[in-house]
Structure formats: structure tokens, C-alpha cells
Scaffold this motif. Structure first.
Motif, PDB file in Angstrom:
ATOM      1  N   MET A 122       3.329  21.017  29.136  1.00 35.92           N
ATOM      2  CA  MET A 122       3.569  19.910  28.223  1.00 35.92           C
ATOM      3  C   MET A 122       2.431  19.811  27.226  1.00 35.92           C
ATOM      4  N   ASN A 123       2.803  19.737  25.948  1.00 34.81           N
ATOM      5  CA  ASN A 123       1.817  19.637  24.885  1.00 34.81           C
ATOM      6  C   ASN A 123       2.030  18.343  24.109  1.00 34.81           C
ATOM      7  N   LEU A 124       1.217  18.140  23.080  1.00 29.64           N
ATOM      8  CA  LEU A 124       1.250  16.903  22.311  1.00 29.64           C
ATOM      9  C   LEU A 124       2.552  16.719  21.539  1.00 29.64           C
ATOM     10  N   GLY A 125       2.926  17.720  20.739  1.00 27.30           N
ATOM     11  CA  GLY A 125       4.121  17.628  19.930  1.00 27.30           C
ATOM     12  C   GLY A 125       3.815  17.708  18.453  1.00 27.30           C
ATOM     13  N   SER A 126       4.877  17.664  17.658  1.00 32.98           N
ATOM     14  CA  SER A 126       4.755  17.870  16.217  1.00 32.98           C
ATOM     15  C   SER A 126       5.991  17.306  15.529  1.00 32.98           C
ATOM     16  N   PRO A 127       5.885  16.957  14.254  1.00 32.39           N
ATOM     17  CA  PRO A 127       7.102  16.598  13.513  1.00 32.39           C
ATOM     18  C   PRO A 127       8.067  17.785  13.483  1.00 32.39           C
ATOM     19  N   ASP A 128       9.341  17.488  13.296  1.00 29.29           N
ATOM     20  CA  ASP A 128      10.342  18.567  13.224  1.00 29.29           C
ATOM     21  C   ASP A 128      10.179  19.399  11.958  1.00 29.29           C
ATOM     22  N   SER A 129       9.617  18.783  10.930  1.00 32.97           N
ATOM     23  CA  SER A 129       9.348  19.482   9.675  1.00 32.97           C
ATOM     24  C   SER A 129       8.201  18.742   8.975  1.00 32.97           C
ATOM     25  N   PRO A 130       7.647  19.332   7.918  1.00 33.90           N
ATOM     26  CA  PRO A 130       6.578  18.639   7.199  1.00 33.90           C
ATOM     27  C   PRO A 130       7.095  17.672   6.137  1.00 33.90           C
ATOM     28  N   GLU A 131       8.396  17.409   6.160  1.00 33.49           N
ATOM     29  CA  GLU A 131       8.954  16.457   5.199  1.00 33.49           C
ATOM     30  C   GLU A 131       8.572  15.029   5.597  1.00 33.49           C
ATOM     31  N   VAL A 132       8.440  14.156   4.610  1.00 37.06           N
ATOM     32  CA  VAL A 132       7.908  12.810   4.836  1.00 37.06           C
ATOM     33  C   VAL A 132       8.708  12.035   5.884  1.00 37.06           C
ATOM     34  N   ASN A 133      10.021  12.108   5.840  1.00 33.90           N
ATOM     35  CA  ASN A 133      10.832  11.343   6.797  1.00 33.90           C
ATOM     36  C   ASN A 133      10.600  11.801   8.238  1.00 33.90           C
ATOM     37  N   ASP A 134      10.490  13.109   8.437  1.00 35.63           N
ATOM     38  CA  ASP A 134      10.226  13.623   9.788  1.00 35.63           C
ATOM     39  C   ASP A 134       8.820  13.252  10.245  1.00 35.63           C
ATOM     40  N   GLU A 180      10.596  31.708  38.889  1.00 35.86           N
ATOM     41  CA  GLU A 180      11.130  30.387  38.558  1.00 35.86           C
ATOM     42  C   GLU A 180      11.093  30.167  37.037  1.00 35.86           C
ATOM     43  N   PRO A 181      12.035  29.398  36.503  1.00 31.13           N
ATOM     44  CA  PRO A 181      12.052  29.150  35.055  1.00 31.13           C
ATOM     45  C   PRO A 181      10.877  28.298  34.598  1.00 31.13           C
ATOM     46  N   VAL A 182      10.374  28.611  33.410  1.00 28.84           N
ATOM     47  CA  VAL A 182       9.306  27.841  32.776  1.00 28.84           C
ATOM     48  C   VAL A 182       9.863  27.226  31.496  1.00 28.84           C
ATOM     49  N   GLU A 183       9.751  25.922  31.361  1.00 32.35           N
ATOM     50  CA  GLU A 183      10.220  25.223  30.160  1.00 32.35           C
ATOM     51  C   GLU A 183       9.062  24.451  29.548  1.00 32.35           C
ATOM     52  N   ILE A 184       9.232  24.024  28.302  1.00 33.43           N
ATOM     53  CA  ILE A 184       8.196  23.226  27.648  1.00 33.43           C
ATOM     54  C   ILE A 184       8.740  21.852  27.268  1.00 33.43           C
ATOM     55  N   ALA A 185       7.841  20.889  27.238  1.00 29.51           N
ATOM     56  CA  ALA A 185       8.158  19.532  26.788  1.00 29.51           C
ATOM     57  C   ALA A 185       7.012  19.062  25.903  1.00 29.51           C
ATOM     58  N   MET A 186       7.314  18.135  25.011  1.00 27.89           N
ATOM     59  CA  MET A 186       6.292  17.541  24.159  1.00 27.89           C
ATOM     60  C   MET A 186       6.208  16.041  24.446  1.00 27.89           C
ATOM     61  N   ARG A 187       5.017  15.496  24.348  1.00 27.85           N
ATOM     62  CA  ARG A 187       4.877  14.056  24.544  1.00 27.85           C
ATOM     63  C   ARG A 187       5.549  13.299  23.405  1.00 27.85           C
ATOM     64  N   TYR A 188       5.460  13.840  22.202  1.00 31.01           N
ATOM     65  CA  TYR A 188       6.095  13.223  21.031  1.00 31.01           C
ATOM     66  C   TYR A 188       6.890  14.303  20.310  1.00 31.01           C
ATOM     67  N   GLY A 189       8.059  13.938  19.801  1.00 31.80           N
ATOM     68  CA  GLY A 189       8.873  14.921  19.100  1.00 31.80           C
ATOM     69  C   GLY A 189       9.683  15.775  20.062  1.00 31.80           C
ATOM     70  N   ASN A 190      10.012  16.980  19.632  1.00 34.68           N
ATOM     71  CA  ASN A 190      10.911  17.857  20.385  1.00 34.68           C
ATOM     72  C   ASN A 190      10.227  19.167  20.771  1.00 34.68           C
ATOM     73  N   PRO A 191      10.640  19.754  21.916  1.00 35.57           N
ATOM     74  CA  PRO A 191      11.627  19.294  22.903  1.00 35.57           C
ATOM     75  C   PRO A 191      11.077  18.157  23.775  1.00 35.57           C
ATOM     76  N   SER A 192      11.932  17.217  24.108  1.00 36.87           N
ATOM     77  CA  SER A 192      11.532  16.048  24.873  1.00 36.87           C
ATOM     78  C   SER A 192      11.499  16.359  26.368  1.00 36.87           C
ATOM     79  N   PRO A 193      10.886  15.492  27.178  1.00 34.24           N
ATOM     80  CA  PRO A 193      10.937  15.669  28.629  1.00 34.24           C
ATOM     81  C   PRO A 193      12.370  15.755  29.160  1.00 34.24           C
TER      82      PRO A 193
END
Length: 330
Positions: free
Chosen positions: A1-13, A83-96
Motif C-alpha cells: 500500500m502506497n500513498l496514492g496520486s491523482p488520476d491525471s494532472p488535470e485540475v479537476n482530478d 500467492e497473488p500480490v495486489e496494490i492499494a493506495m491510501r488516496y486515489g486509485n486503486p482503492s483498498p
């Protein structure tokens, strides 16, 4: 699990991301209505455009560097597990929720999930909020599997070795000093996390005085990381120092990276190596704040050379350290 990021660098995201991030009560720890007014009424409207512009300077064709490096780490670690390894972000996507769903699709009778927070050091605004959010989603959805978490690994021998080996190629060049720039946090967060309610920041050398508070003290843990890495590389205390970046006001941990970058050349430190060990993946705070703006500040006041040492990202020894930390739990 990492911090996260906007989906894009556009202002709304970026606005959507900042609202989720800053409305976290462990990040801005004031009463909800005050936080709501500050975040949605003042901070996001005033900062979104500048933040979006900053993200655009580091965005790649693959997208967010932080998300991309986390995916690469996932793929590298997956090679060491059946075993499968997946990722989650605290903020943004992919979510927990997304991560739990993917794991259940692959293993419907899932018994246990091991959570690996990509934060080496304990802080309420990073490690703690990530772990508690994963627990919250786990409990809310009444999943039948157990959730086990890797503890902070700031002093783990394999993590320290990975940091040291990641630095070695850059130590071949001529330099005057190494600056360890850690993400800053408010001093009140240090005091809030102090389980003794009397140790942290009570004296100038509190981090050197043994205490149960150290298990939750970011300031102590980053100092241990720095000392262990420098000892492994046989670098004397005179050749390195610690600072804190990304501050919002003057009541955050000191010294401040941006101030030190302007002071160092005046102190005769003309050739600087800088790294950001609070982050394991390069992101906005390392690529834009330190590698771009930090360099400009340093060079404008008389610096001669400025090199940012990349984060661990997908360094083979880091992949090995992650693998071992997870395997030790089952």
C-alpha cells in the motif's frame, strides 16, 4: 500500500485527490467542520491549479510515477510468491476495496491478507492512516479473512542494506555533504503519537534516550535509519545531516529542507547529494519539490553540483527486503 496520486494532472482530478487527502483527520487533525472549511473553502481552491502544474512536470506517458513504480514493485515481488500480490493506495486509485476484490476473485476462500505499507517509519499521517484505513474497509465489509500488517521497518537490516547499496554509485562522485531530506510533519503529531505523553520533544536529545515512545516516533525512527545507513557506508557525521521537506508552517519538524538548501552554499557546502528515504517510490515530493525546485534553490545561491539520489523504487535489494518482510509474517 502506497500513498496514492491523482488520476491525471488535470485540475479537476487534482482537486478530487487533494480533497480526499486533506480531509483525512490524521493529516489535518482539527475538528471535522473546521477541516471541511479549510480544505474545501480555502486550501483546495487556492492550491489545485499550482499542484496540477507541478504534477504535469513529472507526469509520464505511463501516468503517475508513484503509481507506476508501485506497479513495477508489485510485479517484481509477485515473482517471489505463488500467492497473488495486489496494490492499494491510501488516496486515489486503486482503492483498498479494489485490492480486496481482486484478491477474493483470485482466492474466493481467502484466509489471510498481509498488508505491506510502503512507509518505513511510523507517522500518524502516513503509516498509521494507511493501516487504519485498510482495517476500516476490512471491518466495514465484514470480510472473513484475517488482516496482518508489516510493522515499520526503519531499522530492518535488509531495508538499510538496500538504501546503502542504492546510494553507493552516487558516492563515487565528489561531494561536500549528503542531505537526508525526510517528509516533514507537525510537531504536534509527534506529541500526539507519544504513548508516554511525556517523552517526545521534551528535550533536545529525547530521540537518544530509550523510551517506549520510540515505537511510534517518526523523528526517532528517521534518525535511526540515517545513522544505520551512514554507519554501513562508513561516512562520518560531519559529512551528512537531516532536514524536513514539504512543510506547511513553522511548527513542523526542523530544520527545513528549503531553508537548508539556501544556507548550505553560504557555509561552504557547494556539492550536494540529497535523498528522500521517507519515500520508497519517487513521486511529486521527490521529483518536483527536491529534484527540480530544490536544485534551483541550491544552485541559485552558489551551489556547484546537486544530485538527487533516486528512491528505492524497484531496486533488487528492496524487492528482496519487501519479500522477506512479508514472508516473516506467515
Amino acid at each position: 500500500m502506497n500513498l496514492g496520486s491523482p488520476d491525471s494532472p488535470e485540475v479537476n482530478d487534482v482537486k478530487r485527490y487533494l480533497r480526499q487527502f486533506l480531509m483525512d483527520g490524521r493529516v489535518i487533525d482539527v475538528p471535522y467542520l473546521i477541516r471541511l472549511f479549510l480544505v474545501k473553502g480555502i486550501i483546495v481552491p487556492s492550491r489545485a491549479a499550482n499542484s496540477a502544474a507541478a504534477y504535469k512536470t513529472i507526469w509520464t506517458k505511463e501516468g503517475s510515477p508513484l503509481v507506476e513504480f508501485t506497479k513495477q514493485l508489485q510485479q517484481a515481488v509477485q515473482k517471489n510468491f505463488d500467492e497473488p500480490v495486489e496494490i492499494a493506495m491510501r488516496y486515489g486509485n486503486p482503492s483498498p476495496q479494489d485490492a480486496y476484490k481482486k484478491l477474493l476473485e483470485k482466492i474466493p476462500d481467502l484466509e489471510e491478507v498481509v498488508l505491506m505499507p510502503l512507509y518505513p517509519h511510523y507517522a500518524m499521517s502516513s503509516y498509521e492512516t494507511a493501516v487504519e484505513y485498510m482495517k476500516e474497509v476490512h471491518e466495514k465489509n465484514k470480510y472473513g479473512f484475517k488482516l496482518t500488517t508489516v510493522k515499520p521497518y526503519y531499522n530492518d537490516a535488509d531495508y538499510i542494506n538496500a538504501l546503502a547499496e542504492n546510494m553507493k554509485p552516487y558516492l563515487q562522485q565528489d561531494y561536500d555533504k549528503i542531505l537526508f531530506s525526510y517528509h516533514g510533519i507537525p510537531e504536534r503529531h509527534i506529541r500526539k503519537s507519544d504513548i508516554t505523553h511525556s517523552h517526545c520533544l521534551s528535550s533536545a536529545n529525547c530521540c537518544e534516550i530509550d523510551s517506549p515512545a520510540h515505537n511510534y516516533c517518526y523523528r526517532h525512527q528517521i534518525r535511526v535509519t540515517t545513522k544505520l545507513v551512514m554507519q554501513q557506508l562508513n561516512i562520518p557525521e560531519s559529512k551528512y545531516e537531516i532536514s524536513f521537506q514539504s512543510r506547511l508552517d513553522n511548527k513542523w519538524l526542523k530544520p527545513f529542507t528549503d531553508i537548508r538548501l539556501e544556507e548550505l552554499p553560504k557555509e561552504g557546502i557547494k556539492k550536494l547529494l540529497i535523498l528522500c528515504p521517507a519515500f520508497v517510490s519517487d513521486c511529486l515530493e521527490t521529483l518536483e519539490e527536491i529534484a527540480e525546485r530544490g536544485k534551483e534553490s541550491f544552485m541559485n545561491v552558489g551551489g556547484e553540483s546537486y544530485t538527487m539520489i533516486p528512491c528505492l523504487n524497484v531496486h533488487p535489494l528492496w524487492v528482496g527486503a519487501v519479500t522477506k518482510l512479508i514472508k516473516e509474517l506467515y
